[in-house]
Motif scaffolding. Sequence first.
Motif, PDB file in Angstrom:
ATOM      1  N   LEU A  39       0.835  -1.197   0.000  1.00 34.95           N
ATOM      2  CA  LEU A  39       0.000   0.000   0.000  1.00 34.95           C
ATOM      3  C   LEU A  39       0.873   1.251   0.000  1.00 34.95           C
ATOM      4  O   LEU A  39       1.951   1.258   0.605  1.00 34.95           O
ATOM      5  N   GLU A  40       0.401   2.302  -0.647  1.00 40.34           N
ATOM      6  CA  GLU A  40       1.127   3.568  -0.677  1.00 40.34           C
ATOM      7  C   GLU A  40       0.411   4.608   0.175  1.00 40.34           C
ATOM      8  O   GLU A  40      -0.818   4.590   0.302  1.00 40.34           O
ATOM      9  N   TRP A  41       1.217   5.510   0.734  1.00 40.96           N
ATOM     10  CA  TRP A  41       0.686   6.593   1.558  1.00 40.96           C
ATOM     11  C   TRP A  41       1.524   7.836   1.251  1.00 40.96           C
ATOM     12  O   TRP A  41       2.668   7.938   1.661  1.00 40.96           O
ATOM     13  N   GLY A  42       0.934   8.759   0.515  1.00 37.78           N
ATOM     14  CA  GLY A  42       1.674   9.974   0.173  1.00 37.78           C
ATOM     15  C   GLY A  42       2.909   9.697  -0.649  1.00 37.78           C
ATOM     16  O   GLY A  42       3.995  10.205  -0.326  1.00 37.78           O
ATOM     17  N   GLN A  43       2.795   8.857  -1.677  1.00 36.45           N
ATOM     18  CA  GLN A  43       3.895   8.528  -2.578  1.00 36.45           C
ATOM     19  C   GLN A  43       5.050   7.822  -1.876  1.00 36.45           C
ATOM     20  O   GLN A  43       6.212   7.940  -2.280  1.00 36.45           O
ATOM     21  N   ARG A  44       4.721   7.094  -0.838  1.00 36.64           N
ATOM     22  CA  ARG A  44       5.723   6.250  -0.191  1.00 36.64           C
ATOM     23  C   ARG A  44       5.015   5.017   0.351  1.00 36.64           C
ATOM     24  O   ARG A  44       3.794   4.941   0.380  1.00 36.64           O
ATOM     25  N   GLN A  45       5.796   4.053   0.792  1.00 39.52           N
ATOM     26  CA  GLN A  45       5.237   2.831   1.363  1.00 39.52           C
ATOM     27  C   GLN A  45       4.516   3.153   2.664  1.00 39.52           C
ATOM     28  O   GLN A  45       5.021   3.881   3.513  1.00 39.52           O
ATOM     29  N   SER A  46       3.315   2.607   2.832  1.00 39.91           N
ATOM     30  CA  SER A  46       2.490   2.977   3.983  1.00 39.91           C
ATOM     31  C   SER A  46       3.106   2.549   5.307  1.00 39.91           C
ATOM     32  O   SER A  46       3.033   3.274   6.296  1.00 39.91           O
ATOM     33  N   VAL A  47       3.723   1.368   5.349  1.00 40.12           N
ATOM     34  CA  VAL A  47       4.377   0.878   6.567  1.00 40.12           C
ATOM     35  C   VAL A  47       5.794   0.464   6.194  1.00 40.12           C
ATOM     36  O   VAL A  47       5.992  -0.473   5.414  1.00 40.12           O
ATOM     37  N   LEU A  48       6.763   1.173   6.730  1.00 36.27           N
ATOM     38  CA  LEU A  48       8.164   0.900   6.414  1.00 36.27           C
ATOM     39  C   LEU A  48       9.024   1.231   7.623  1.00 36.27           C
ATOM     40  O   LEU A  48       8.973   2.348   8.143  1.00 36.27           O
ATOM     41  N   PHE A  49       9.782   0.250   8.073  1.00 31.96           N
ATOM     42  CA  PHE A  49      10.717   0.454   9.181  1.00 31.96           C
ATOM     43  C   PHE A  49      12.114   0.589   8.575  1.00 31.96           C
ATOM     44  O   PHE A  49      12.853  -0.398   8.458  1.00 31.96           O
ATOM     45  N   ASP A  50      12.447   1.797   8.189  1.00 28.49           N
ATOM     46  CA  ASP A  50      13.695   2.070   7.476  1.00 28.49           C
ATOM     47  C   ASP A  50      14.831   2.192   8.485  1.00 28.49           C
ATOM     48  O   ASP A  50      15.088   3.277   9.034  1.00 28.49           O
ATOM     49  N   LEU A  51      15.500   1.074   8.745  1.00 26.25           N
ATOM     50  CA  LEU A  51      16.560   1.073   9.745  1.00 26.25           C
ATOM     51  C   LEU A  51      17.782   1.856   9.278  1.00 26.25           C
ATOM     52  O   LEU A  51      18.460   2.484  10.095  1.00 26.25           O
ATOM     53  N   ALA A  52      18.072   1.828   7.980  1.00 32.40           N
ATOM     54  CA  ALA A  52      19.235   2.552   7.471  1.00 32.40           C
ATOM     55  C   ALA A  52      19.076   4.054   7.673  1.00 32.40           C
ATOM     56  O   ALA A  52      20.021   4.748   8.055  1.00 32.40           O
ATOM     57  N   ALA A  53      17.877   4.575   7.420  1.00 35.47           N
ATOM     58  CA  ALA A  53      17.615   6.009   7.596  1.00 35.47           C
ATOM     59  C   ALA A  53      17.146   6.345   9.004  1.00 35.47           C
ATOM     60  O   ALA A  53      16.915   7.519   9.314  1.00 35.47           O
ATOM     61  N   ARG A  54      16.972   5.340   9.848  1.00 34.82           N
ATOM     62  CA  ARG A  54      16.519   5.522  11.230  1.00 34.82           C
ATOM     63  C   ARG A  54      15.169   6.245  11.283  1.00 34.82           C
ATOM     64  O   ARG A  54      14.980   7.183  12.046  1.00 34.82           O
ATOM     65  N   ARG A  55      14.239   5.749  10.482  1.00 34.75           N
ATOM     66  CA  ARG A  55      12.887   6.312  10.483  1.00 34.75           C
ATOM     67  C   ARG A  55      11.883   5.184  10.343  1.00 34.75           C
ATOM     68  O   ARG A  55      12.108   4.233   9.587  1.00 34.75           O
ATOM     69  N   PHE A  56      10.772   5.302  11.074  1.00 31.85           N
ATOM     70  CA  PHE A  56       9.668   4.363  10.954  1.00 31.85           C
ATOM     71  C   PHE A  56       8.491   5.116  10.364  1.00 31.85           C
ATOM     72  O   PHE A  56       8.076   6.154  10.895  1.00 31.85           O
ATOM     73  N   TYR A  57       7.949   4.598   9.267  1.00 26.64           N
ATOM     74  CA  TYR A  57       6.781   5.202   8.636  1.00 26.64           C
ATOM     75  C   TYR A  57       5.580   4.285   8.874  1.00 26.64           C
ATOM     76  O   TYR A  57       5.586   3.117   8.441  1.00 26.64           O
ATOM     77  N   ILE A  58       4.576   4.785   9.552  1.00 22.13           N
ATOM     78  CA  ILE A  58       3.354   4.020   9.818  1.00 22.13           C
ATOM     79  C   ILE A  58       2.187   4.885   9.378  1.00 22.13           C
ATOM     80  O   ILE A  58       1.732   5.761  10.130  1.00 22.13           O
ATOM     81  N   PHE A  59       1.762   4.692   8.143  1.00 21.75           N
ATOM     82  CA  PHE A  59       0.732   5.523   7.528  1.00 21.75           C
ATOM     83  C   PHE A  59       1.147   6.993   7.634  1.00 21.75           C
ATOM     84  O   PHE A  59       2.159   7.369   7.081  1.00 21.75           O
ATOM     85  N   GLY A  60       0.401   7.815   8.358  1.00 22.09           N
ATOM     86  CA  GLY A  60       0.730   9.232   8.420  1.00 22.09           C
ATOM     87  C   GLY A  60       1.751   9.595   9.472  1.00 22.09           C
ATOM     88  O   GLY A  60       2.125  10.763   9.601  1.00 22.09           O
ATOM     89  N   LEU A  61       2.230   8.606  10.238  1.00 22.88           N
ATOM     90  CA  LEU A  61       3.198   8.872  11.298  1.00 22.88           C
ATOM     91  C   LEU A  61       4.620   8.676  10.793  1.00 22.88           C
ATOM     92  O   LEU A  61       4.911   7.730  10.058  1.00 22.88           O
ATOM     93  N   VAL A  62       5.492   9.572  11.198  1.00 23.29           N
ATOM     94  CA  VAL A  62       6.923   9.432  10.944  1.00 23.29           C
ATOM     95  C   VAL A  62       7.610   9.428  12.305  1.00 23.29           C
ATOM     96  O   VAL A  62       7.595  10.439  13.026  1.00 23.29           O
ATOM     97  N   LEU A  63       8.194   8.303  12.681  1.00 24.95           N
ATOM     98  CA  LEU A  63       8.802   8.152  13.997  1.00 24.95           C
ATOM     99  C   LEU A  63      10.313   8.061  13.858  1.00 24.95           C
ATOM    100  O   LEU A  63      10.829   7.425  12.928  1.00 24.95           O
ATOM    101  N   TYR A  64      11.010   8.680  14.806  1.00 27.40           N
ATOM    102  CA  TYR A  64      12.466   8.691  14.842  1.00 27.40           C
ATOM    103  C   TYR A  64      12.939   7.866  16.046  1.00 27.40           C
ATOM    104  O   TYR A  64      12.125   7.473  16.902  1.00 27.40           O
ATOM    105  N   PRO A  65      14.239   7.577  16.142  1.00 29.09           N
ATOM    106  CA  PRO A  65      14.727   6.835  17.310  1.00 29.09           C
ATOM    107  C   PRO A  65      14.356   7.496  18.636  1.00 29.09           C
ATOM    108  O   PRO A  65      14.215   6.815  19.651  1.00 29.09           O
ATOM    109  N   GLN A  66      14.190   8.817  18.627  1.00 27.42           N
ATOM    110  CA  GLN A  66      13.792   9.519  19.855  1.00 27.42           C
ATOM    111  C   GLN A  66      12.367   9.175  20.281  1.00 27.42           C
ATOM    112  O   GLN A  66      11.953   9.488  21.401  1.00 27.42           O
ATOM    113  N   ASP A  67      11.598   8.550  19.386  1.00 30.38           N
ATOM    114  CA  ASP A  67      10.221   8.165  19.700  1.00 30.38           C
ATOM    115  C   ASP A  67      10.147   6.740  20.232  1.00 30.38           C
ATOM    116  O   ASP A  67       9.114   6.074  20.104  1.00 30.38           O
ATOM    117  N   LEU A  68      11.242   6.271  20.819  1.00 29.01           N
ATOM    118  CA  LEU A  68      11.277   4.911  21.345  1.00 29.01           C
ATOM    119  C   LEU A  68      10.192   4.677  22.393  1.00 29.01           C
ATOM    120  O   LEU A  68       9.745   3.550  22.590  1.00 29.01           O
TER     121      LEU A  68
END
Length: 479
Positions: free
Chosen positions: A64-93
């Motif tokens: 599924l796509e969300w805003g021209q990106r993958q709707s759920v993606l745990f991008d460990l290399a970029a240290r970002r978690f994308y969960i639909f409209g949420l963008v989480l960083y390591p500080q959001d542990l």
Amino acid sequence: MPNPVPRPRKIIPIAVAPAEGEAGSALYAAHRKIYPRSIQGLFARWRWAMVFLTQLVFYGLPWLEWGQRQSVLFDLAARRFYIFGLVLYPQDLIYLTGLLVVSALSLFLFTAVAGRLWCGYACPQTVYTEIFMWVEQKIEGNRVARMRLDGETFSAKKLVKKWFKHIVWLGIALWTGFTFVGYFSPIRELGMEFLQTGMNSWEVFWVVFYGLATYGNAGFMREQVCKYMCPYARFQGAMFDRDTLIVSYDTARGEPRGVHAKGSDARAQGLGDCINCGLCVQVCPTGIDIRDGLQYECIGCGLCIDACDTVMDRMATPRGLVRYATQNSMAARWTPAQVLRRVLRPRVLLYTGVLAILCIGLLGSLVVRTPLKVDVVRDRASLARIAEGGQLENVYRLQIMNATEQTQRYSLSAGGLAGLMVLPTEPVEVAPAQSRWVAVRLQVPYGSAAAGSHAVHIDVRSADGRAQVSEKAAFLVPR
């Protein structure tokens, strides 16, 4: 001098292997392959509904796509978690911690209410075992045909069926591994790399690793994982009590077992309602006999209930010889209303209340969270220096993280000392869901502050005013 009284000698028994022909006991029981029989019924339909639901979510979500990106993606290399409209960083542990706590409490709640519901209906081991057994049944036949095939000598027919089954199993397993890796690496790019044979070594390793794990666990180990490897089977007893709903056999109604004619009065013949057909054992995925009472191997799937109800219908006998019930209700012969009242006991209500509070707090925190993260790192190469114009200057590096889906412009300001000024003065632009390092200089007039370390703060504010973060820092004034 009299001789001392001799002490009796200690005899240490030594286990001796029995001679050939003598009876002996093995150290462990040999593994007996289980051939579960397929059954139709309410709980079997519920199990397949959960198979379709869980696999639809698992296999479909990364595509599924969300805003021209993958709707759920745990991008460990970029240290970002994308969960639909949420963008989480390591500080959001903290959100991950909250999710783990909610999951643990949910497991406690479900177990206290109705035992191993997770194991019977939604556990990946159960789901993939069910899928693999369905493939096995379609290729090799029903339970009797599978047992006969395994007992046959080697033949071309047996070889074709076995190899075809394993090829299908491997296909499902490798697709599962590919999908799992697609949650951590963009799955569309991963698919193109696979078609072009350009996947990197780590992606290939994890696809094969998780694929073979699925193949081995669901195709070969099956109930052995539930019995011997899963820790939940061991500590579930600590969460059970006598008011937990479990799959139960009505001993008072079913015993003594024996065969009797349909519609006959079993009690007049001194028999119970159980005709000892063994169907409840044949359908059990773990191969236990529910009539022996509660056992840790039972995963609470309810297939034995479907099997027994089918037999009771044929015998024109009321259903419920095997059913979901509590130990107290079986002993006291409670009505369903009494069972429900005991299920909703203080322990369950406490779990429910704490779980509801945590879920509301977690969701509320996500709603009001500031979509901006700022980290301040002091430049160790230059603690303090004299800049042009007679200004005392400290240098810092700011990491500004944009947790929104739009490009943002952020203005910088600082406070905490008289005459404190921040450079650069122009706004800083950060791309959507990206981070940027910015060199920041704080300046005060030379001699306006006493020597030592002074607490200051750097404020970062979005142009639309919706996000503002203030981070503390130390401003050093040399002696």
